[in-house]
Design a protein around this motif. Structure first.
Motif, mmCIF file in Angstrom:
data_model
loop_
_atom_site.group_PDB
_atom_site.id
_atom_site.type_symbol
_atom_site.label_atom_id
_atom_site.label_comp_id
_atom_site.label_asym_id
_atom_site.label_seq_id
_atom_site.Cartn_x
_atom_site.Cartn_y
_atom_site.Cartn_z
ATOM 1 N N ALA A 155 -7.177 -1.935 11.855
ATOM 2 C CA ALA A 155 -8.343 -1.223 12.372
ATOM 3 C C ALA A 155 -9.249 -2.184 13.132
ATOM 4 C CB ALA A 155 -9.115 -0.579 11.225
ATOM 5 N N GLU A 156 -10.070 -1.623 13.999
ATOM 6 C CA GLU A 156 -11.025 -2.439 14.741
ATOM 7 C C GLU A 156 -11.904 -3.233 13.781
ATOM 8 O OE1 GLU A 156 -13.987 -1.436 18.271
ATOM 9 O OE2 GLU A 156 -12.185 -0.183 18.267
ATOM 10 N N ASP A 157 -12.351 -2.577 12.712
ATOM 11 C CA ASP A 157 -13.027 -3.263 11.613
ATOM 12 C C ASP A 157 -11.923 -3.678 10.652
ATOM 13 O OD1 ASP A 157 -14.257 -4.022 9.262
ATOM 14 O OD2 ASP A 157 -15.577 -2.275 9.147
ATOM 15 N N ILE A 158 -11.569 -4.956 10.646
ATOM 16 C CA ILE A 158 -10.411 -5.452 9.896
ATOM 17 C C ILE A 158 -10.455 -5.032 8.429
ATOM 18 C CG2 ILE A 158 -11.323 -7.721 9.234
ATOM 19 C CD1 ILE A 158 -7.806 -7.165 10.584
ATOM 20 N N THR A 159 -11.652 -4.848 7.884
ATOM 21 C CA THR A 159 -11.760 -4.457 6.480
ATOM 22 C C THR A 159 -11.296 -3.026 6.243
ATOM 23 O OG1 THR A 159 -14.066 -3.709 6.666
ATOM 24 C CG2 THR A 159 -13.696 -6.053 6.147
ATOM 25 N N GLN A 160 -11.122 -2.265 7.304
ATOM 26 C CA GLN A 160 -10.636 -0.887 7.188
ATOM 27 C C GLN A 160 -9.129 -0.783 7.435
ATOM 28 O OE1 GLN A 160 -12.757 1.616 6.131
ATOM 29 N NE2 GLN A 160 -14.025 -0.201 5.824
ATOM 30 N N SER A 161 -8.480 -1.908 7.602
ATOM 31 C CA SER A 161 -7.031 -1.930 7.820
ATOM 32 C C SER A 161 -6.308 -1.489 6.555
ATOM 33 C CB SER A 161 -6.586 -3.331 8.232
ATOM 34 O OG SER A 161 -7.181 -3.685 9.459
ATOM 35 N N ARG A 162 -5.058 -1.055 6.733
ATOM 36 C CA ARG A 162 -4.296 -0.499 5.603
ATOM 37 C C ARG A 162 -2.859 -1.024 5.623
ATOM 38 N NH1 ARG A 162 -3.933 3.554 1.885
ATOM 39 N NH2 ARG A 162 -2.168 4.974 1.995
ATOM 40 N N VAL A 163 -2.354 -1.343 4.436
ATOM 41 C CA VAL A 163 -0.988 -1.836 4.247
ATOM 42 C C VAL A 163 -0.262 -0.877 3.312
ATOM 43 C CG1 VAL A 163 0.412 -3.717 3.308
ATOM 44 C CG2 VAL A 163 -1.717 -4.230 4.538
ATOM 45 N N ASP A 164 0.974 -0.531 3.651
ATOM 46 C CA ASP A 164 1.803 0.323 2.799
ATOM 47 C C ASP A 164 3.238 -0.200 2.901
ATOM 48 O OD1 ASP A 164 3.204 2.319 1.460
ATOM 49 O OD2 ASP A 164 2.099 3.962 2.417
ATOM 50 N N VAL A 165 3.729 -0.825 1.823
ATOM 51 C CA VAL A 165 5.034 -1.480 1.839
ATOM 52 C C VAL A 165 5.851 -1.043 0.616
ATOM 53 C CG1 VAL A 165 6.231 -3.708 1.777
ATOM 54 C CG2 VAL A 165 4.093 -3.476 3.048
ATOM 55 N N THR A 166 7.133 -0.816 0.833
ATOM 56 C CA THR A 166 8.049 -0.411 -0.232
ATOM 57 C C THR A 166 9.253 -1.351 -0.244
ATOM 58 O OG1 THR A 166 7.404 1.895 0.038
ATOM 59 C CG2 THR A 166 9.466 1.489 -1.092
ATOM 60 N N ALA A 167 9.690 -1.712 -1.448
ATOM 61 C CA ALA A 167 10.912 -2.507 -1.617
ATOM 62 C C ALA A 167 11.868 -1.738 -2.514
ATOM 63 C CB ALA A 167 10.596 -3.864 -2.229
ATOM 64 N N LYS A 168 13.140 -1.768 -2.163
ATOM 65 C CA LYS A 168 14.158 -1.116 -2.983
ATOM 66 C C LYS A 168 14.594 -2.078 -4.083
ATOM 67 C CE LYS A 168 15.570 2.334 0.219
ATOM 68 N NZ LYS A 168 16.419 2.670 1.321
ATOM 69 N N ILE A 169 14.458 -1.623 -5.315
ATOM 70 C CA ILE A 169 14.764 -2.455 -6.477
ATOM 71 C C ILE A 169 16.225 -2.912 -6.471
ATOM 72 C CG2 ILE A 169 14.913 -2.472 -8.999
ATOM 73 C CD1 ILE A 169 12.015 -2.517 -7.851
ATOM 74 N N ALA A 170 17.138 -2.041 -6.068
ATOM 75 C CA ALA A 170 18.563 -2.392 -6.072
ATOM 76 C C ALA A 170 18.892 -3.538 -5.130
ATOM 77 C CB ALA A 170 19.407 -1.166 -5.723
ATOM 78 N N SER A 171 17.959 -3.916 -4.259
ATOM 79 C CA SER A 171 18.211 -4.999 -3.307
ATOM 80 C C SER A 171 17.807 -6.373 -3.846
ATOM 81 C CB SER A 171 17.480 -4.723 -1.988
ATOM 82 O OG SER A 171 16.081 -4.906 -2.120
ATOM 83 N N VAL A 172 17.441 -6.449 -5.133
ATOM 84 C CA VAL A 172 17.003 -7.722 -5.702
ATOM 85 C C VAL A 172 18.150 -8.731 -5.692
ATOM 86 C CG1 VAL A 172 17.479 -7.160 -8.143
ATOM 87 C CG2 VAL A 172 15.658 -8.790 -7.565
ATOM 88 N N GLU A 173 17.827 -9.967 -5.331
ATOM 89 C CA GLU A 173 18.809 -11.059 -5.325
ATOM 90 C C GLU A 173 18.164 -12.325 -5.866
ATOM 91 O OE1 GLU A 173 21.236 -11.904 -2.029
ATOM 92 O OE2 GLU A 173 21.899 -9.835 -1.817
ATOM 93 N N THR A 174 18.884 -12.973 -6.788
ATOM 94 C CA THR A 174 18.401 -14.227 -7.361
ATOM 95 C C THR A 174 19.414 -15.352 -7.250
ATOM 96 O OG1 THR A 174 19.273 -13.716 -9.559
ATOM 97 C CG2 THR A 174 17.005 -12.973 -9.063
ATOM 98 N N GLY A 175 20.571 -15.053 -6.675
ATOM 99 C CA GLY A 175 21.623 -16.054 -6.598
ATOM 100 C C GLY A 175 22.599 -15.976 -7.752
ATOM 101 N N SER A 176 22.400 -15.016 -8.647
ATOM 102 C CA SER A 176 23.311 -14.823 -9.775
ATOM 103 C C SER A 176 23.574 -13.328 -9.925
ATOM 104 C CB SER A 176 22.689 -15.368 -11.061
ATOM 105 O OG SER A 176 23.388 -14.904 -12.199
ATOM 106 N N ALA A 177 24.818 -12.909 -9.724
ATOM 107 C CA ALA A 177 25.159 -11.481 -9.812
ATOM 108 C C ALA A 177 24.850 -10.924 -11.200
ATOM 109 C CB ALA A 177 26.634 -11.273 -9.465
ATOM 110 N N ASP A 178 25.103 -11.712 -12.252
ATOM 111 C CA ASP A 178 24.812 -11.240 -13.612
ATOM 112 C C ASP A 178 23.313 -11.048 -13.819
ATOM 113 O OD1 ASP A 178 27.499 -11.219 -14.297
ATOM 114 O OD2 ASP A 178 27.438 -13.180 -15.295
ATOM 115 N N ARG A 179 22.520 -12.003 -13.358
ATOM 116 C CA ARG A 179 21.065 -11.891 -13.500
ATOM 117 C C ARG A 179 20.542 -10.725 -12.665
ATOM 118 N NH1 ARG A 179 19.089 -17.160 -13.089
ATOM 119 N NH2 ARG A 179 19.571 -17.062 -10.879
ATOM 120 N N ASP A 180 21.075 -10.546 -11.458
ATOM 121 C CA ASP A 180 20.651 -9.425 -10.612
ATOM 122 C C ASP A 180 20.930 -8.097 -11.301
ATOM 123 O OD1 ASP A 180 20.045 -11.426 -8.809
ATOM 124 O OD2 ASP A 180 21.689 -10.954 -7.434
ATOM 125 N N ALA A 181 22.109 -7.971 -11.897
ATOM 126 C CA ALA A 181 22.464 -6.738 -12.610
ATOM 127 C C ALA A 181 21.522 -6.513 -13.788
ATOM 128 C CB ALA A 181 23.917 -6.801 -13.083
#
Length: 180
Positions: A50-76
Motif C-alpha cells: 500500500a502507499e502507506d506501507i503500514t497498510q500493506s498485507r501479506v498472505d502466504v501458504t505452505a503445503k505441509i507435504a512439501s517439507v524437506e529436511t534431508g532425511s526421508a524418514d524424518r520428513d515422513a
C-alpha cells in the motif's frame, strides 16, 4: 507509486511470491546438541504493498507435504500425526495484521490453531531481472514455541533432555515478483 517506511522503498501494488527463489525454513535443536534445518518447497502467496506501507498485507501458504529436511524418514515423521498431520491439515498459512517497515506481525495457522507471530524483517531491495520483471527481496526471522500449535511430540534422551527443542526459529528468504 512507491511505498516508503524508513529505508524501505518498494513500488505499490500486488506482488506474488516467486516460489523458485523463496525458502520458508525452520531450525530446531536435535538432542539439544545440534541443529536440524528444514524447509517447505511448495509455497505461494501475495503481498499487497500500500502507499502507506503500514497498510500493506501479506498472505502466504505452505503445503505441509512439501517439507524437506534431508532425511526421508524424518520428513515422513514430520508429516505424520505426531507433528503436522499433513493428511488432515495440508497447509499452514500466515496472514499479516501489521507492518511498520521492520516488524511484520500476523496470524500463523498450523493444524487449525492460529497464533500471532512477530517477524523481524530485512529488506533486500528492488531490482529487475534480465527479462524486465521487477523483483523485491526480503528476509524475515521469528522464534516460536512449536507446542503453541499442538506440535507436542517428543522423546526423552539418555542423560536428560529431549530429542526435539520446543523453540523453533523460522527463517524466510523471499523473492517477490511485481504483478502487472
Amino acid at each position: 507509486m512507491t511505498a516508503t517506511a524508513s529505508q524501505l522503498q518498494i513500488p505499490t501494488g500486488t506482488w506474488a511470491v516467486d516460489a523458485a527463489h523463496t525458502e520458508v525454513g525452520f531450525v530446531a535443536r536435535h538432542l539439544m546438541v545440534s541443529k536440524v534445518r528444514g524447509y517447505f518447497k511448495d509455497v505461494e502467496g501475495t503481498v499487497e504493498v500500500a502507499e502507506d506501507i503500514t497498510q500493506s498485507r501479506v498472505d502466504v501458504t505452505a503445503k505441509i507435504a512439501s517439507v524437506e529436511t534431508g532425511s526421508a524418514d524424518r520428513d515422513a515423521h514430520l508429516k505424520s500425526e505426531d507433528f503436522f498431520d499433513a493428511e488432515k491439515f495440508p497447509t499452514m498459512r500466515f496472514v499479516s495484521t501489521s507492518f511498520d517497515g521492520s516488524t511484520l506481525t500476523g496470524d500463523l495457522t498450523i493444524k487449525d490453531v492460529t497464533k500471532s507471530v512477530e517477524f523481524d524483517v530485512d529488506f533486500g531491495g528492488v531490482g529487475q531481472d534480465p527479462w524486465g520483471n521487477t523483483k523485491a527481496g526480503f528476509e524475515a526471522t521469528a522464534t516460536v514455541n512449536r507446542k503453541d500449535w499442538g506440535l507436542t511430540w517428543n522423546a526423552a534422551v539418555e542423560g536428560g533432555g529431549v530429542l526435539v527443542s520446543d523453540k523453533i526459529t523460522i527463517n524466510i528468504d523471499v523473492q517477490l515478483a511485481k504483478q502487472a
